[in-house]
Design a protein around this motif. Structure first.
Motif, PDB file in Angstrom:
ATOM      1  N   THR A  65     -10.958   9.069  -7.873  1.00  0.00           N
ATOM      2  CA  THR A  65     -10.782   9.033  -6.902  1.00  0.00           C
ATOM      3  C   THR A  65      -9.986   8.148  -6.130  1.00  0.00           C
ATOM      4  OG1 THR A  65     -12.012  10.999  -7.251  1.00  0.00           O
ATOM      5  CG2 THR A  65     -11.943  10.091  -4.865  1.00  0.00           C
ATOM      6  N   VAL A  66     -10.978   6.481  -6.385  1.00  0.00           N
ATOM      7  CA  VAL A  66     -10.947   5.688  -5.675  1.00  0.00           C
ATOM      8  C   VAL A  66      -9.427   5.071  -5.992  1.00  0.00           C
ATOM      9  CG1 VAL A  66     -11.123   3.161  -5.865  1.00  0.00           C
ATOM     10  CG2 VAL A  66     -12.793   4.437  -5.087  1.00  0.00           C
ATOM     11  N   VAL A  67      -9.185   5.547  -7.376  1.00  0.00           N
ATOM     12  CA  VAL A  67      -7.823   4.705  -8.274  1.00  0.00           C
ATOM     13  C   VAL A  67      -6.503   5.858  -7.302  1.00  0.00           C
ATOM     14  CG1 VAL A  67      -6.287   4.713  -9.649  1.00  0.00           C
ATOM     15  CG2 VAL A  67      -8.297   3.855 -10.410  1.00  0.00           C
ATOM     16  N   ALA A  68      -6.724   7.558  -7.561  1.00  0.00           N
ATOM     17  CA  ALA A  68      -6.301   7.442  -6.606  1.00  0.00           C
ATOM     18  C   ALA A  68      -5.382   7.122  -5.088  1.00  0.00           C
ATOM     19  CB  ALA A  68      -6.518   9.684  -6.426  1.00  0.00           C
ATOM     20  N   ASP A  69      -6.622   7.141  -4.533  1.00  0.00           N
ATOM     21  CA  ASP A  69      -6.845   6.822  -2.678  1.00  0.00           C
ATOM     22  C   ASP A  69      -6.001   5.872  -2.581  1.00  0.00           C
ATOM     23  OD1 ASP A  69      -7.651   6.830  -0.348  1.00  0.00           O
ATOM     24  OD2 ASP A  69      -8.212   4.699  -0.433  1.00  0.00           O
ATOM     25  N   THR A  70      -6.537   4.125  -4.120  1.00  0.00           N
ATOM     26  CA  THR A  70      -5.471   3.130  -4.281  1.00  0.00           C
ATOM     27  C   THR A  70      -3.951   3.825  -4.243  1.00  0.00           C
ATOM     28  OG1 THR A  70      -7.603   2.223  -3.975  1.00  0.00           O
ATOM     29  CG2 THR A  70      -5.610   0.848  -5.051  1.00  0.00           C
ATOM     30  N   LEU A  71      -3.592   4.161  -4.669  1.00  0.00           N
ATOM     31  CA  LEU A  71      -2.523   4.390  -5.138  1.00  0.00           C
ATOM     32  C   LEU A  71      -1.238   4.826  -4.120  1.00  0.00           C
ATOM     33  CD1 LEU A  71      -2.076   5.355  -8.783  1.00  0.00           C
ATOM     34  CD2 LEU A  71      -0.921   3.604  -8.054  1.00  0.00           C
ATOM     35  N   VAL A  72      -2.108   6.112  -3.605  1.00  0.00           N
ATOM     36  CA  VAL A  72      -1.526   6.499  -2.089  1.00  0.00           C
ATOM     37  C   VAL A  72      -1.463   5.907  -1.314  1.00  0.00           C
ATOM     38  CG1 VAL A  72      -2.204   8.281  -0.131  1.00  0.00           C
ATOM     39  CG2 VAL A  72      -2.682   9.369  -2.318  1.00  0.00           C
ATOM     40  N   ARG A  73      -2.678   4.844  -1.049  1.00  0.00           N
ATOM     41  CA  ARG A  73      -2.529   4.145   0.660  1.00  0.00           C
ATOM     42  C   ARG A  73      -1.480   2.801  -0.006  1.00  0.00           C
ATOM     43  NH1 ARG A  73      -6.278   3.865   4.000  1.00  0.00           N
ATOM     44  NH2 ARG A  73      -8.384   4.971   2.818  1.00  0.00           N
ATOM     45  N   TRP A  74      -1.389   1.914  -1.411  1.00  0.00           N
ATOM     46  CA  TRP A  74       0.180   1.322  -2.545  1.00  0.00           C
ATOM     47  C   TRP A  74       1.301   1.744  -2.085  1.00  0.00           C
ATOM     48  CZ3 TRP A  74       1.059  -3.019  -3.862  1.00  0.00           C
ATOM     49  CH2 TRP A  74       2.414  -3.697  -4.646  1.00  0.00           C
ATOM     50  N   ARG A 131       1.876   4.135   0.452  1.00  0.00           N
ATOM     51  CA  ARG A 131       2.421   4.044   2.118  1.00  0.00           C
ATOM     52  C   ARG A 131       2.598   3.190   2.381  1.00  0.00           C
ATOM     53  NH1 ARG A 131      -1.983   8.431   3.078  1.00  0.00           N
ATOM     54  NH2 ARG A 131      -0.680  10.543   2.542  1.00  0.00           N
ATOM     55  N   GLN A 132       2.056   2.067   2.041  1.00  0.00           N
ATOM     56  CA  GLN A 132       2.441   0.267   2.834  1.00  0.00           C
ATOM     57  C   GLN A 132       4.076  -0.023   2.949  1.00  0.00           C
ATOM     58  OE1 GLN A 132       0.333  -2.382   0.704  1.00  0.00           O
ATOM     59  NE2 GLN A 132      -0.454  -3.343   2.477  1.00  0.00           N
ATOM     60  N   ARG A 133       4.317   0.734   0.841  1.00  0.00           N
ATOM     61  CA  ARG A 133       6.014   0.657   0.989  1.00  0.00           C
ATOM     62  C   ARG A 133       6.853   1.573   1.387  1.00  0.00           C
ATOM     63  NH1 ARG A 133       3.226  -1.881  -1.165  1.00  0.00           N
ATOM     64  NH2 ARG A 133       2.989  -3.712  -1.438  1.00  0.00           N
ATOM     65  N   GLY A 134       6.280   2.560   2.721  1.00  0.00           N
ATOM     66  CA  GLY A 134       6.926   3.322   3.274  1.00  0.00           C
ATOM     67  C   GLY A 134       7.463   4.709   2.892  1.00  0.00           C
ATOM     68  N   ASP A 135       6.231   4.860   1.694  1.00  0.00           N
ATOM     69  CA  ASP A 135       6.715   6.252   0.461  1.00  0.00           C
ATOM     70  C   ASP A 135       5.724   7.339   1.116  1.00  0.00           C
ATOM     71  OD1 ASP A 135       7.922   4.186  -0.836  1.00  0.00           O
ATOM     72  OD2 ASP A 135       6.508   4.706  -2.413  1.00  0.00           O
ATOM     73  N   SER A 139       2.844 -10.358  -8.832  1.00  0.00           N
ATOM     74  CA  SER A 139       2.135  -9.441 -10.303  1.00  0.00           C
ATOM     75  C   SER A 139       1.164  -8.417  -9.897  1.00  0.00           C
ATOM     76  CB  SER A 139       0.710 -10.618 -10.294  1.00  0.00           C
ATOM     77  OG  SER A 139       1.095 -12.223  -9.986  1.00  0.00           O
ATOM     78  N   ILE A 140       1.629  -8.296  -8.132  1.00  0.00           N
ATOM     79  CA  ILE A 140       0.653  -7.155  -7.252  1.00  0.00           C
ATOM     80  C   ILE A 140       1.642  -5.732  -7.913  1.00  0.00           C
ATOM     81  CG2 ILE A 140      -0.679  -6.362  -6.032  1.00  0.00           C
ATOM     82  CD1 ILE A 140      -1.470  -8.528  -4.664  1.00  0.00           C
ATOM     83  N   GLU A 141       2.922  -6.361  -7.883  1.00  0.00           N
ATOM     84  CA  GLU A 141       4.059  -5.411  -7.680  1.00  0.00           C
ATOM     85  C   GLU A 141       3.702  -4.285  -9.304  1.00  0.00           C
ATOM     86  OE1 GLU A 141       6.019  -4.533  -4.600  1.00  0.00           O
ATOM     87  OE2 GLU A 141       6.608  -2.484  -5.804  1.00  0.00           O
ATOM     88  N   SER A 142       3.964  -5.831 -10.664  1.00  0.00           N
ATOM     89  CA  SER A 142       4.126  -5.423 -11.336  1.00  0.00           C
ATOM     90  C   SER A 142       3.199  -4.861 -12.090  1.00  0.00           C
ATOM     91  CB  SER A 142       4.671  -6.585 -12.450  1.00  0.00           C
ATOM     92  OG  SER A 142       3.173  -7.088 -12.850  1.00  0.00           O
ATOM     93  N   ALA A 143       1.824  -4.850 -11.332  1.00  0.00           N
ATOM     94  CA  ALA A 143      -0.039  -4.485 -11.283  1.00  0.00           C
ATOM     95  C   ALA A 143      -0.007  -2.771 -11.379  1.00  0.00           C
ATOM     96  CB  ALA A 143      -0.891  -5.473 -11.140  1.00  0.00           C
TER      97      ALA A 143
END
Ligand code: ME8
Length: 493
Positions: A26-35, A37-41, A394-398
């Motif tokens: 659930t934390v990974v999913a939340d992180t992906l959503v925030r990630w 959204r931060q990119r405007g998706d 690095s974060i982008e590719s990770a």
């Protein structure tokens, strides 16, 4: 145009309280959503509770409650925990809700009418834990491998979903990457299942009501209820707004399922073929993670080592726990949780490095710049700008490879660089020299921007800490204030 992104967690069985494993996905999913959204998706996420099936009936009976009340209470517990932890799925699906029941029945009807379902007599070894008939390979010494319990011999008249028709097609979808399964080892595992079809076959999708009444009725035979996995997988469609939300098609075309390795088979094999039978595309991607063990043992109720996220919040703070989960597990591999490792890790990364950087920067700005962030001087900033770009890359590719632990490692490297920059330039010394204040001010202008950048890097991973850093930087005047990440001590009970 913002790009759509859709991520799901499994819908968890409503027979236990959420533990470390559920929290991780659930934390990974939340992180992906925030990630995203931060990119405007345009990101949408689904979680939920899986409330039908024999396992739930057993658990409700044990608790002395009706399945209705029991699942109501347990589902509420999941929703409560996620809300407490600041995690808000866009849609939380309960498989007992009317919208979902309607979808399951409409889909069963459609798939039946299209000739994908057939009635047969069936005899086999059934594991209530798995909610399915087992094959040889699911067992060891006569016990179910996963549940370490003896299966029961059962003979039933069942409806079968004619899944085996499409194994060849599915192999092509997986091999071509049209249905992407990652990491590689799980793609290989799925392909191995398909190569050796003795472990597969058609899928029994009904249970006679005489034995199990707690489920969704088959619309074409009211004497049977739907098999819990057939019901549960459809929750992803319900959560995406199937059938009539205008955003449904966009979401579905960009769907990523996050799961643990325990439920690879239903997601890699059953689900894409179910979708094909409905005339729909497979999901874009299945991202499979390993198991958390606790103190080197399998997480289990009987061992009492379930690790409650609320207890961890109480002892160490939730984002501390969140950091550890994301930083420690290499997505796809198993990891071990111990509170000792958590304490060591978060003191090193958060208290001594990230938190220390924030405190010392704010403290210096308070002391030497009257609490106002000085303007940025590009000539001084150069070295750190490179470090920032390197961290962003690095974060982008990770994140593209779904390796959050590498993203967090890059954040730690960036914070260390900024700490080293302060150690090397020593603005606190410069400021006390007769003509050094101007130089010290420039250095602190750069350090302050670096801390702001750090807050932005942290936002998808530790949203609360990130917001706190931003608030501290926006304050007038800026003051050191309370430490962001106080050192933690082992508080094991
Ligand atoms: O399987 N380590 O629900 P479930 C890591 N209802 N992740 C873990 C874990 C562990 N030790 N234990 C659980 C079901 N998980 C079905 C799903 S989906 C249509 C239906 C996580 O409550 C991980 O994501 O048993 C795993 O796949 C999931 O919880 C299983 O949750």
């Amino acid at each position: 145009m913002s790009r759509p992104y859709f991520v799901t967690t499994p819908i968890y069985y409503a027979n236990a309280e959420p533990h470390i494993g559920h929290t991780y996905t659930t934390v990974v999913a939340d992180t992906l959503v925030r990630w995203h959204r931060q990119r405007g998706d345009d990101a949408w996420s689904v979680s939920g509770t899986d409330e039908h099936g024999e396992k739930l009936v057993e658990a409700a009976a044990k608790a002395g409650q009706t399945p209705e009340l029991f699942t109501e209470r347990m589902s509420a517990a999941f929703q409560h925990v996620w809300a407490e932890l600041g995690i808000a799925p866009s849609r939380f699906v309960r498989t007992t809700e009317p919208a979902h029941r309607r979808n399951v029945q409409a889909i069963l009807q459609r798939v039946h009418a299209a000739g994908w379902i057939e009635a047969r007599e069936y005899e086999g070894l059934y594991c209530v834990g798995c909610e399915r008939f087992l094959t040889e390979r699911d067992m060891e010494n006569g016990l179910c491998r996963d549940h370490e319990r003896a299966p029961e011999l059962r003979r039933e008249s069942n409806y079968f979903f004619l899944m085996s028709r499409e194994f060849g097609w599915l192999r092509g979808e997986i091999e071509s990457g049209r249905y992407e399964i990652r990491p590689e080892r799980y793609r290989n595992e799925a392909l191995a299942m398909l190569r050796d079809e003795s472990g597969l076959g058609d899928l029994s999708i009904s249970r006679p009501k005489s034995r199990l009444a707690w489920g969704i009725e088959l619309p074409f035979d009211r004497e049977h209820v739907c098999y819990v996995w057939f019901d549960a997988l459809i929750s992803y469609l319900t959560g995406a707004g199937f059938p009539d939300d205008p955003a449904f098609a966009q979401r579905w075309a960009n769907a990523e399922h996050l799961i643990g390795k325990d439920i690879l088979k239903p997601h890699a094999i059953f689900w894409p073929i179910m979708l094909k039978a409905m005339g729909m595309e497979p999901p874009r991607r299945l991202s499979v993670h390993g198991y958390w063990n606790v103190d080197d043992r399998k997480v289990s109720k009987s061992l009492g080592n379930m690790v409650s996220p609320l207890a961890m919040r109480e002892r160490y703070g939730f984002e501390t726990f969140r950091w550890f989960l994301l930083r420690e597990m290499s997505y796809g591999l198993d990891s071990n949780f111990t509170e000792e490792a958590l304490v060591e890790r978060v003191n090193a990364d958060l208290a001594n490095n990230v938190g220390n950087l924030v405190s010392r920067t704010l403290n210096l700005v308070e002391k030497f710049c009257d609490g106002a962030l000085p303007p940025l001087d590009a000539s001084v900033a150069r070295g750190l700008e490179e470090a920032l770009v390197a961290a962003q890359d690095s974060i982008e590719s990770a994140m593209a490879q779904l390796q959050p632990q590498q993203a967090l490692a890059a954040i730690v490297v960036f914070a260390s660089e900024v700490n080293r920059f302060l150690d090397a330039t020593k603005p606190w010394k410069l400021a006390k020299l007769p003509s050094g204040l101007n130089e010290a001010t420039k250095i602190l202008g750069v350090a302050g921007r670096a801390v702001a950048a750090l807050a932005e890097l942290l936002a998808p991973f530790l949203p609360e800490a990130s917001a706190r850093i931003e608030a501290k930087l926006a304050a007038a005047p800026i003051t050191r204030g309370e430490p962001l990440f106080p050192r933690v001590e082992l508080r094991k009970e």
